[in-house]
Design an enzyme around this catalytic site. Sequence first.
Site, mmCIF file in Angstrom:
data_model
loop_
_atom_site.group_PDB
_atom_site.id
_atom_site.type_symbol
_atom_site.label_atom_id
_atom_site.label_comp_id
_atom_site.label_asym_id
_atom_site.label_seq_id
_atom_site.Cartn_x
_atom_site.Cartn_y
_atom_site.Cartn_z
ATOM 1 C CG HIS A 199 -0.564 0.303 2.502
ATOM 2 N ND1 HIS A 199 -0.253 -0.653 3.441
ATOM 3 C CD2 HIS A 199 -0.349 1.488 3.118
ATOM 4 C CE1 HIS A 199 0.116 -0.072 4.562
ATOM 5 N NE2 HIS A 199 0.070 1.222 4.393
ATOM 6 C CG ASP A 212 0.249 -3.988 2.774
ATOM 7 O OD1 ASP A 212 0.746 -3.513 1.739
ATOM 8 O OD2 ASP A 212 -0.473 -3.330 3.547
ATOM 9 C CG ASN A 224 5.644 2.376 13.148
ATOM 10 O OD1 ASN A 224 5.122 2.805 14.162
ATOM 11 N ND2 ASN A 224 6.967 2.252 13.022
ATOM 12 C CB SER A 225 2.607 1.736 6.640
ATOM 13 O OG SER A 225 1.333 1.465 7.130
#
Lengths: 724, 724
Positions: free
Chosen positions: B80, B217, B658-659
């Site tokens: 993402h 992801d 933090n993604s």
Amino acid sequence: MNKVRWLALLLFSANVMADEGMWLPQQLPELEPELTARGLRIEGQNIAKLTEFPLNTSVSLKGCSGSFVSATGLVVTNYHCVNSSILHHSSNTTKLLQDGFFAATLQQELPAAAGSKILLTQQVENVTRQIQQELTPQLLGRDRFEKIEQLRKELVSACETSAGIRCSLYSYDGGLAYYLLKQLEITDVRLVYAPAAGVGQFGGDIDQRMWPRHTGDFAFYRAYVGKDGQPAPYHSDNVPFAPPAFLKVSAKGVQAQDFVMVLGYPTQTYRHLTAAELKLQFSQILPLQQQYRADIIRLMQQHSAENSAENLRYQARLAGLQNRSKNTNILLETYQRSALQQRKEQQQQALLHWIKAEPGRQARFLPALLDMERLVQQQSSNLQRNTLLQAFDAVQLFSAARQLYRNAQEQLKPDSEREVGFQQRDQAGLSATLTELHNTMSPQVEIEIACYLLQQYHQLPAAERVPLLDKFFNLAAGTALDQPALLQLKLQLQQMYQQTKLTDAATLLAWQQQPAPAFSQSQDPLLQLAAALYPAELAREQQQQTNEGKLLQLKPLVMAALQAFKASQQQKNYPDANGSLRVSVGSVQGYQPRDGVYYTPFTTVQGIVAKATGTAPFAAPAAQLSAIATANVSDAAADFLGTVPVNFLSTADTTAGNSGAATLNGQAELVGLLFDGVSESIIGDYEYDPATNRSIHLDSRYMLWQMDKVDGASRLLQEMVIVR
Amino acid sequence: MNKVRWLALLLFSANVMADEGMWLPQQLPELEPELTARGLRIEGQNIAKLTEFPLNTSVSLKGCSGSFVSATGLVVTNYHCVNSSILHHSSNTTKLLQDGFFAATLQQELPAAAGSKILLTQQVENVTRQIQQELTPQLLGRDRFEKIEQLRKELVSACETSAGIRCSLYSYDGGLAYYLLKQLEITDVRLVYAPAAGVGQFGGDIDQRMWPRHTGDFAFYRAYVGKDGQPAPYHSDNVPFAPPAFLKVSAKGVQAQDFVMVLGYPTQTYRHLTAAELKLQFSQILPLQQQYRADIIRLMQQHSAENSAENLRYQARLAGLQNRSKNTNILLETYQRSALQQRKEQQQQALLHWIKAEPGRQARFLPALLDMERLVQQQSSNLQRNTLLQAFDAVQLFSAARQLYRNAQEQLKPDSEREVGFQQRDQAGLSATLTELHNTMSPQVEIEIACYLLQQYHQLPAAERVPLLDKFFNLAAGTALDQPALLQLKLQLQQMYQQTKLTDAATLLAWQQQPAPAFSQSQDPLLQLAAALYPAELAREQQQQTNEGKLLQLKPLVMAALQAFKASQQQKNYPDANGSLRVSVGSVQGYQPRDGVYYTPFTTVQGIVAKATGTAPFAAPAAQLSAIATANVSDAAADFLGTVPVNFLSTADTTAGNSGAATLNGQAELVGLLFDGVSESIIGDYEYDPATNRSIHLDSRYMLWQMDKVDGASRLLQEMVIVR
């Protein structure tokens, strides 16, 4: 197959015995070594005898199970099993439903709803040989069916020697074995204690079949008998019944992995269907039933607006149908998703392979197996017509007219020859049904449902039709059911409901006493319709009985083959549930409903607080919530939880009818009450999956806590023997 | 508090260290003994240094985190986080979104979406003293704010010595400390590999914040630089960047209880708000924002029918708003249900008690605490007006007009004095925003939203109004906004959108270059509206800066008091997240979301099969499903699962930003990528609850399995160092 066994490895101990099986008590001695290894501390010989402890504490409430828990006839069962008695006494003033009920003295105990009974098994007799010796090879089809019915009536009649004795013939494995049960039938049943609906029905239909669950599904009846100790109708002079034995109640409860045992009366399972029977069931019968059911639900909803009189009348029925629809949907989906059909086909192939491997076996079993296949093929014809005619039961007043007409016809025969359901012994039950009818139906809704079903009927091909029905409603095949014709049909139905006198409760009941000729002469349109349909119904019934007769000839052989095959593989076999007393064993265990989620085996009172909204079905009583706020570990022997447990899961193999059944620990102390199964267990009527088949039990610690800290039921706590 | 600790006892080992904390790297040496005890095998000294391994493998992608995983600039991050680059290149022919993308050679690697950058920290300098020595006690309110902004610009400007260097000043604990970060800014970023959306977005918005989760992801970028090794714009001659270090990727992964560590750039948390600030946030600010957001969502839905051009334009925006709305609802509900406010009040009382216990402390800290209370009181005035004016950002073209107008005004000043966001360094970003605008807005929808917001505005009391806005739309307080007036208002908005030239993309962009006088003379109604609102906006901004200035004066003292208090209780303190690099530590653990349910720490590929419907967001690619069908234990070092794990949960303390962050084991090998937190972690921005705060990570074993068995990404598997 789901390979995820992360938690399985962690949580499941080395239980090698499968928990599948609703065992006959007499089978238990052979299971004893395994049971003892798992925690059973009473001897297998005891469990095997219906008239000894602990089996003689178990009673049937007809559709539910229960157990004696005191020397003075106290019976514990599910709240939902005494629901009709609560509703019977609840009103805007008594508020039994809202507030619950506790009789502070024996005198305050209330008569249960009409028809309530407590059945205690007194004797059980294997009558297989008696029956089978009468079944000559020449007795085929309907003759065989009728012979068995005749024998059934003779055996039951000979057994029912006094008023308080009720006997029943149970057939096992499709007729491979027969047992005659003699039961004491106690009819003076009284309501002793039930918590508020906000406890006993907490979660309601929303939570049904669901985990996590927080339902306080328990209540108490008491059995009363005449002063002579014999069953007698309600009378103020009657005295509490002294049961042969009763269960002690454990205040220590169970922990994860603990051995449990359920004594109860499971109604029906279909584990031993052939592959073809299973396929017919899931590809035709259930989907058809589900379709009509869904449409009837839709019509009931459309024509019973909120707060209307119709709404009140159909509420319970609608809830029941919706629940059944939800469950059938889950059942059909599970079947589709699982490889159940495939496994069944493989098992059958293995059986066939084994049969063919030896000439003797082949000669004995193969013809029956092949005939079974053909029989199932035949059953799929007329299926739609028959399912549709069955669906007409939803038109209740019409259904009552048919029952009354049939009843009058049956009364022309001697009692012993009458169809089951229309004998003298069945008349009180029929009265009760007729009396309740007007509270649960509205002509407007009935007309809509009838109109819909007739439309469906009209689409059947010519060969499937009922000529007299066609004539009655002017619905012959080939005629168009266009808008005017449809209006005409509805008009006719409206006129029938206007003209019939059966909408009057007393008139309806009076017809139960009328002789057959009175029906023929009646101008009542509903009775005329019943008369018009009677020959076709009779023909259909006879066709069914012929099929039944064939099945009664083939199925015992098929089951004998299956049993022999399983025995050759050192597998134990148990008969499908049939309403007779069974013992299920298992252990307290959670399960993994889907990847990444584990359902822990216990819920706690803290979960009630989290769910409580103040609105039914999540209206936990204020008194309970404040008791929870101060609840602590010492209130319940559940240090591992740090609070009071509410419900727990086990692997015990149960189904409908088991409701209210005692859940025992290895010492045969009551540690809970079975009251439901998780949604993954719905398919369990056809196949037991050890990974996900779980029974839901009320925890005895919750029951005792609620009685002590919330409802002040100290009288009962003193009466029972509580193991602390 | 939920006392249910059934599984806790069973599953949680004796972890005594709380996993709360987004630690500054320099704090780690003091945590080292605890970390070592829990499984950390690299020395604390190393982790503490931003320019040494492993911290020097961590990069910021502005809004996301990433890590170098090869010597030739390969960066792994979340799917993402590269989504814009995938969309940029995806079309009906390339189908990057549907099929995923894998560059078989370096040459095939595709330029990332405009504005993509990779920031690698090169130097970090504590500049607290430099700043604080300039902040004399006389510098109050807005003057203090401006002084800090001026110092910020000076420090940044002095630090940004070359084109490839980007510097930022980070303020910690409300201004108690300041650090200047010098980062290498790599702008030639290329897309290397991303799985199909059916993997990378599996579960989509439906599963966001949910467990069980099955989202693949992950995706890969590569950093490119000029041949001289220095950052340079995209050029075909550019070469892969050689990072100072890179992470090895673990094929062994983690098990339950294993130590994990997350290196990333969390954006913002509010753990250290005062009780009054917290209350203002939850009782006023968030509910107001949520109200306007809900109404804007409703309008967008109403006016962007399915399959319409509007629908396509608003889809992403709407999904984003709905997600935010869902999350804010959960946040507000959790706050209501929990005793967070109560705990905060108690903590504050304890702090006050400690301060008052000693005259020196009292003199130093008490006035600031009391002044903070007053300041929060003041903030609640004008709140509705300010929230409403902020909500006007949803009217995108109007918002662009305001930005352009402001930009022209700012350009009148020397670059160093311009407001942040309007300096020379910000112009490229502004261009990018303006360029994208027309793909995400429709006049029709904008008019509806503007009309709604103006109606809301009209209800404000006289004191809250903006005279020029009243005049522009004829909305003075006291006038009735009846049906005719409302129609008139909508007509005016429609005319504005008809007359404006800003709906033309090139024209809009051209205004970025126009000088301030051109705006004053423009007849464009949107620019005229922007001009009319400018003085009020400026006044509002100055008011905010005055508040900010006061906060910058008081907050450092409040935080100093809190730190001293905590230190007195042997508690370690960490600053709220502020977008700078942090280290979170924790362990792999499931949790109990509610009574009776436990979320296991791992999901598996079998869960993908169970969820896969063939329709987005559950459209697992056929190739993946067939790979799963033959997947076995040997494919992933996860014997305990018996199959390939997909996602896992940990107690590591993380939040937005933090993604994509590397999740490391004790040997600093990559075992996963952080990509989300469970819904119970939403409140985590305000308070960390060790029982339910869980981060969701992609499992490195799933990534490697997907690359190997499904997407054939062997080139990258060879390039990375994989620990088997």
